[in-house]
Enzyme design. Structure first.
Site, PDB file in Angstrom:
ATOM      1  N   GLY A   1       9.278 -11.020  -2.839  1.00 44.44           N
ATOM      2  CA  GLY A   1       9.123 -10.502  -1.481  1.00 44.44           C
ATOM      3  C   GLY A   1       7.753 -10.661  -0.862  1.00 44.44           C
TER       4      GLY A   1
ATOM      5  CB  SER B   1       4.981 -14.550   3.649  1.00 39.53           C
ATOM      6  OG  SER B   1       3.753 -13.864   3.758  1.00 39.53           O
TER       7      SER B   1
ATOM      8  CG  ASN C   1      10.953 -14.588   0.003  1.00 43.06           C
ATOM      9  OD1 ASN C   1      11.667 -14.540   0.997  1.00 43.06           O
ATOM     10  ND2 ASN C   1       9.664 -14.292   0.031  1.00 43.06           N
TER      11      ASN C   1
ATOM     12  CG  HIS D   1      -3.768  -6.108   0.074  1.00 45.05           C
ATOM     13  ND1 HIS D   1      -2.732  -6.891   0.540  1.00 45.05           N
ATOM     14  CD2 HIS D   1      -4.713  -6.986  -0.345  1.00 45.05           C
ATOM     15  CE1 HIS D   1      -3.042  -8.167   0.402  1.00 45.05           C
ATOM     16  NE2 HIS D   1      -4.235  -8.257  -0.141  1.00 45.05           N
TER      17      HIS D   1
ATOM     18  CB  VAL E   1      -0.952   0.015   1.232  1.00 45.14           C
ATOM     19  CG1 VAL E   1      -1.915  -1.164   1.188  1.00 45.14           C
ATOM     20  CG2 VAL E   1      -0.188   0.026   2.562  1.00 45.14           C
TER      21      VAL E   1
HETATM   22  P1  OAD Z   1       4.995 -10.575   4.620  1.00 41.12           P
HETATM   23  O1  OAD Z   1       5.536  -9.714   5.700  1.00 41.12           O
HETATM   24  O2  OAD Z   1       4.024 -11.637   4.988  1.00 41.12           O
HETATM   25  O3  OAD Z   1       6.194 -11.299   3.866  1.00 41.12           O
HETATM   26  C1  OAD Z   1       7.350 -10.602   3.496  1.00 41.12           C
HETATM   27  C2  OAD Z   1       8.210 -11.539   2.691  1.00 41.12           C
HETATM   28  O4  OAD Z   1       9.312 -10.791   2.210  1.00 41.12           O
HETATM   29  C3  OAD Z   1       8.780 -12.725   3.458  1.00 41.12           C
HETATM   30  O5  OAD Z   1       8.576 -13.906   2.716  1.00 41.12           O
HETATM   31  C4  OAD Z   1      10.275 -12.395   3.573  1.00 41.12           C
HETATM   32  O6  OAD Z   1      11.090 -13.581   3.508  1.00 41.12           O
HETATM   33  C5  OAD Z   1      10.499 -11.555   2.348  1.00 41.12           C
HETATM   34  N1  OAD Z   1      11.597 -10.583   2.452  1.00 41.12           N
HETATM   35  C6  OAD Z   1      12.114  -9.976   3.542  1.00 41.12           C
HETATM   36  N2  OAD Z   1      13.087  -9.127   3.213  1.00 41.12           N
HETATM   37  C7  OAD Z   1      13.203  -9.175   1.862  1.00 41.12           C
HETATM   38  C8  OAD Z   1      14.026  -8.497   0.893  1.00 41.12           C
HETATM   39  N3  OAD Z   1      14.939  -7.587   1.252  1.00 41.12           N
HETATM   40  N4  OAD Z   1      13.843  -8.805  -0.410  1.00 41.12           N
HETATM   41  C9  OAD Z   1      12.922  -9.716  -0.798  1.00 41.12           C
HETATM   42  N5  OAD Z   1      12.126 -10.368   0.060  1.00 41.12           N
HETATM   43  C10 OAD Z   1      12.249 -10.104   1.370  1.00 41.12           C
HETATM   44  O7  OAD Z   1       4.415  -9.584   3.504  1.00 41.12           O
HETATM   45  P2  OAD Z   1       3.335  -9.874   2.372  1.00 41.12           P
HETATM   46  O8  OAD Z   1       3.544 -11.193   1.757  1.00 41.12           O
HETATM   47  O9  OAD Z   1       3.324  -8.681   1.516  1.00 41.12           O
HETATM   48  O10 OAD Z   1      -2.207  -7.292   3.887  1.00 41.12           O
HETATM   49  O11 OAD Z   1       2.013  -9.891   3.230  1.00 41.12           O
HETATM   50  C11 OAD Z   1       0.794 -10.006   2.581  1.00 41.12           C
HETATM   51  C12 OAD Z   1      -0.253  -9.169   3.241  1.00 41.12           C
HETATM   52  O12 OAD Z   1      -0.303  -9.452   4.637  1.00 41.12           O
HETATM   53  C13 OAD Z   1       0.003  -7.678   3.215  1.00 41.12           C
HETATM   54  O13 OAD Z   1      -0.372  -7.071   2.002  1.00 41.12           O
HETATM   55  C14 OAD Z   1      -0.848  -7.197   4.328  1.00 41.12           C
HETATM   56  C15 OAD Z   1      -0.595  -8.247   5.370  1.00 41.12           C
HETATM   57  O14 OAD Z   1      -1.668  -8.551   6.167  1.00 41.12           O
HETATM   58  C16 OAD Z   1      -3.043  -6.280   4.080  1.00 41.12           C
HETATM   59  O15 OAD Z   1      -2.684  -5.232   4.572  1.00 41.12           O
HETATM   60  C17 OAD Z   1      -4.425  -6.573   3.623  1.00 41.12           C
END
Ligand code: OAD
Length: 235
Positions: free
Chosen positions: A174, A176, A200, A105, A89
């Site tokens: 990036g 999860s 990732n 989102h 966002v």
């Molecule tokens: P997460 O916080 O769940 O996952 C972040 C991912 O990024 C993890 O798999 C990390 O291993 C990876 N990561 C960390 N540092 C990194 C880097 N420097 N380069 C690449 N990858 C890296 O975030 P999202 O998957 O975006 O929803 O979470 C999904 C949703 O959960 C979000 O949009 C939010 C939250 O609830 C809403 O707000 C509706």
């Protein structure tokens, strides 16, 4: 024509200094999502929720797009067809120069009035008044983001699924990949024959179905993705 789709999560903004949600140093470690990111929490205490968003907006305002964002913008420039689907966002993909972006989102800079329904961008940071009030009718504003228990915008979601089905190359960076329905998109892309690339530093549910897994942070990982797209003749 090669259709390239990128799908990003909080990890792409980590190197810009914005904490991810899950994992080490993730936002949800300090806050329980059900206390802040739900419509019920907001109705209970709009001021608390807005204070939290105001802090995040201040942090995001200071952040700049990183190498990962910039490479995605370059790919959009060079590709025949490119669409970026993001769960973020923070708006950093726009700042980096991407234009064909689907924000699943919502956007932290956009607000929505609970009284008159108007949506608009409100960039004031820090906010002078918390909770902020609608510039049209004075009603209570909320951040125009999707909270837990809420539906995603059906038009955006439909388009994201369609793009994923049609993708020739699908790049996951990036995320999860545990929050649905967004997490279905790479699976749908793969089922429809896309070449699936994951960037990732950690393993995710996507890793085992990906054609290429790049265990790097977004900046370094996206450089490698760019090379792969070049080698394959996709850009
Ligand atoms: P997460 O916080 O769940 O996952 C972040 C991912 O990024 C993890 O798999 C990390 O291993 C990876 N990561 C960390 N540092 C990194 C880097 N420097 N380069 C690449 N990858 C890296 O975030 P999202 O998957 O975006 O929803 O979470 C999904 C949703 O959960 C979000 O949009 C939010 C939250 O609830 C809403 O707000 C509706």
């Amino acid at each position: 024509m090669t259709r390239i789709v990128a799908f990003t999560g909080a990890g792409i903004s980590a190197e810009s200094g914005i904490p991810t949600f899950r994992g080490k140093g993730g936002l949800w470690e300090k806050f329980k999502p059900e206390e802040l990111a739900t419509p019920e929490a907001f109705m209970r205490n709009p001021e608390l929720v807005w204070r939290w968003y105001d802090e995040r907006r201040q942090m995001i305002k200071k952040a700049k797009p990183n190498e990962g964002h910039l490479i995605l913008a370059k790919i959009e420039e060079e590709a025949d067809y490119f669409v970026l689907i993001t769960q973020n966002v923070d708006g950093l993909h726009f700042e980096a120069g991407n234009r064909n972006v689907l924000e699943l989102h919502g956007n932290i800079w956009r607000v929505r009035c609970l009284s008159c329904g108007q949506r608009y961008y409100l960039y004031e940071t820090p906010l002078k008044e918390i909770p902020p009030r609608c510039q049209f009718c004075g009603g209570l504003l909320r951040p125009d983001v999707v909270w837990f228990g809420e539906m995603l915008d059906p038009d955006i979601l439909d388009r994201a699924f369609r793009e994923s089905e049609l993708a020739d190359v699908f790049i996951v960076v990036g995320t999860s990949a545990v929050v649905y329905p967004a997490a279905y998109l790479p699976v749908v892309a793969k089922e429809h024959g896309a070449f699936l690339i994951e960037v990732n530093p950690e393993e995710t549910p996507i890793s085992e179905i990906a054609d290429v897994v790049i265990r790097e942070k977004a900046g370094t990982g996206m450089k490698r993705v760019y090379e792969i797209l070049r080698e394959r003749g996709d850009i």
